[in-house]
Design a protein around this motif. Structure first.
Motif, PDB file in Angstrom:
ATOM      1  N   THR A 297      41.917  15.609  45.007  1.00  0.00           N
ATOM      2  CA  THR A 297      41.355  16.954  45.120  1.00  0.00           C
ATOM      3  C   THR A 297      39.852  16.951  45.376  1.00  0.00           C
ATOM      4  OG1 THR A 297      40.977  17.073  42.738  1.00  0.00           O
ATOM      5  CG2 THR A 297      43.109  17.896  43.568  1.00  0.00           C
ATOM      6  N   GLY A 298      39.220  15.791  45.196  1.00  0.00           N
ATOM      7  CA  GLY A 298      37.777  15.719  45.335  1.00  0.00           C
ATOM      8  C   GLY A 298      37.040  16.240  44.119  1.00  0.00           C
ATOM      9  N   LEU A 299      37.780  16.597  43.084  1.00  0.00           N
ATOM     10  CA  LEU A 299      37.183  17.109  41.860  1.00  0.00           C
ATOM     11  C   LEU A 299      37.017  15.982  40.855  1.00  0.00           C
ATOM     12  CD1 LEU A 299      39.422  20.273  41.629  1.00  0.00           C
ATOM     13  CD2 LEU A 299      37.028  20.217  42.324  1.00  0.00           C
ATOM     14  N   ASP A 300      36.150  16.199  39.882  1.00  0.00           N
ATOM     15  CA  ASP A 300      36.000  15.224  38.802  1.00  0.00           C
ATOM     16  C   ASP A 300      35.970  15.963  37.477  1.00  0.00           C
ATOM     17  OD1 ASP A 300      33.358  16.194  38.337  1.00  0.00           O
ATOM     18  OD2 ASP A 300      32.518  14.721  39.719  1.00  0.00           O
ATOM     19  N   ALA A 301      35.851  15.215  36.410  1.00  0.00           N
ATOM     20  CA  ALA A 301      35.947  15.783  35.062  1.00  0.00           C
ATOM     21  C   ALA A 301      34.841  16.784  34.745  1.00  0.00           C
ATOM     22  CB  ALA A 301      35.972  14.672  34.019  1.00  0.00           C
ATOM     23  N   SER A 302      33.803  16.850  35.582  1.00  0.00           N
ATOM     24  CA  SER A 302      32.743  17.832  35.337  1.00  0.00           C
ATOM     25  C   SER A 302      33.046  19.176  36.011  1.00  0.00           C
ATOM     26  CB  SER A 302      31.393  17.302  35.837  1.00  0.00           C
ATOM     27  OG  SER A 302      31.381  17.237  37.262  1.00  0.00           O
ATOM     28  N   SER A 303      34.126  19.248  36.783  1.00  0.00           N
ATOM     29  CA  SER A 303      34.492  20.490  37.474  1.00  0.00           C
ATOM     30  C   SER A 303      34.954  21.544  36.475  1.00  0.00           C
ATOM     31  CB  SER A 303      35.616  20.222  38.480  1.00  0.00           C
ATOM     32  OG  SER A 303      35.207  19.304  39.457  1.00  0.00           O
ATOM     33  N   SER A 304      34.702  22.790  36.813  1.00  0.00           N
ATOM     34  CA  SER A 304      35.171  23.888  35.963  1.00  0.00           C
ATOM     35  C   SER A 304      36.635  24.188  36.280  1.00  0.00           C
ATOM     36  CB  SER A 304      34.332  25.145  36.197  1.00  0.00           C
ATOM     37  OG  SER A 304      34.591  25.666  37.493  1.00  0.00           O
ATOM     38  N   VAL A 305      37.279  24.889  35.371  1.00  0.00           N
ATOM     39  CA  VAL A 305      38.670  25.302  35.580  1.00  0.00           C
ATOM     40  C   VAL A 305      38.747  26.222  36.806  1.00  0.00           C
ATOM     41  CG1 VAL A 305      40.638  26.524  34.576  1.00  0.00           C
ATOM     42  CG2 VAL A 305      39.228  25.021  33.141  1.00  0.00           C
ATOM     43  N   ALA A 306      37.816  27.141  36.924  1.00  0.00           N
ATOM     44  CA  ALA A 306      37.808  28.060  38.069  1.00  0.00           C
ATOM     45  C   ALA A 306      37.649  27.295  39.379  1.00  0.00           C
ATOM     46  CB  ALA A 306      36.694  29.087  37.912  1.00  0.00           C
ATOM     47  N   LYS A 307      36.774  26.313  39.413  1.00  0.00           N
ATOM     48  CA  LYS A 307      36.582  25.524  40.632  1.00  0.00           C
ATOM     49  C   LYS A 307      37.850  24.751  40.978  1.00  0.00           C
ATOM     50  CE  LYS A 307      33.659  22.089  42.843  1.00  0.00           C
ATOM     51  NZ  LYS A 307      32.470  21.210  42.725  1.00  0.00           N
ATOM     52  N   ALA A 308      38.511  24.189  39.974  1.00  0.00           N
ATOM     53  CA  ALA A 308      39.749  23.448  40.230  1.00  0.00           C
ATOM     54  C   ALA A 308      40.809  24.356  40.846  1.00  0.00           C
ATOM     55  CB  ALA A 308      40.263  22.829  38.932  1.00  0.00           C
ATOM     56  N   GLN A 309      40.946  25.570  40.321  1.00  0.00           N
ATOM     57  CA  GLN A 309      41.921  26.503  40.877  1.00  0.00           C
ATOM     58  C   GLN A 309      41.551  26.891  42.306  1.00  0.00           C
ATOM     59  OE1 GLN A 309      43.555  29.499  37.862  1.00  0.00           O
ATOM     60  NE2 GLN A 309      41.638  28.804  36.938  1.00  0.00           N
ATOM     61  N   PHE A 310      40.288  27.174  42.529  1.00  0.00           N
ATOM     62  CA  PHE A 310      39.840  27.601  43.845  1.00  0.00           C
ATOM     63  C   PHE A 310      39.983  26.489  44.879  1.00  0.00           C
ATOM     64  CE2 PHE A 310      36.580  28.183  47.107  1.00  0.00           C
ATOM     65  CZ  PHE A 310      36.911  29.447  47.567  1.00  0.00           C
TER      66      PHE A 310
END
Length: 176
Positions: A145-158
């Motif tokens: 996803t290109g996300l990491d553990a510092s990502s917010s829940v909202a960013k992960a959903q978006f």
């Protein structure tokens, strides 16, 4: 405090339709019914058991979020989120939200709105209407996803909206 209020629709109901549906169930509560007392913040703080099925071919990972749309803050309150669970992970045991639990290679827990990376137990204001705790699982067509553990829940959903193959929810309630 005015406790005579009507609950607003959950934001998940306003998202674009997913191409397919997942069935999300729990051994600890039925959809629309009360969560166990142990799910409460300060009452055990134990995440409920969850299972899901019906993921379509091509599913590579899952995102799971627990959200309280009835929290007395704008946008509700995220209690738990895990992203990157591999496609062969189709359940979470009761207590899986404990800090440090692993949920498959590549998976990680995002910070909830308490600011911790674990299950933030149910904590509606005492005497408030029963709050809804919506556990939603998304089947994704990517495990990167290109996300990491510092990502917010909202960013992960978006950031995963374009990768959704299926989605399903189960809702539990909790009241003090």
């Amino acid at each position: 405090m005015d406790l005579d209020r009507t609950l607003a629709p959950h934001p998940i109901d306003t998202l674009p339709a997913a191409p397919a549906s997942l069935e999300v169930t729990s051994e600890d509560f039925a959809d629309g019914e009360a969560l166990p007392d142990s799910a409460g913040y300060g009452h055990g703080n134990t995440s409920p058991q969850l299972s899901w099925s019906g993921a379509p071919e091509g599913t590579k990972s899952y995102l799971m979020v627990c959200h309280d749309p009835d929290a007395p803050v704008v946008g509700g309150f995220s209690h738990w989120a895990i992203i990157g669970m591999p496609a062969d992970v189709t359940s979470l045991a009761a207590g899986a939200g404990e800090y440090g639990n692993q949920h498959g290679e590549g998976a990680f827990t995002l910070a909830n709105d308490f600011g911790t990376k674990d299950w933030g137990g149910c904590a509606p204001p005492e005497g408030d209407v029963p709050h809804r705790y919506v556990f939603t699982v998304w089947a994704l067509d990517t495990d990167d996803t290109g996300l990491d553990a510092s990502s917010s829940v909202a960013k992960a959903q978006f950031m995963t909206l374009g990768n959704v193959l299926a989605r399903g929810s189960i809702t539990g309630t909790y009241q003090l």
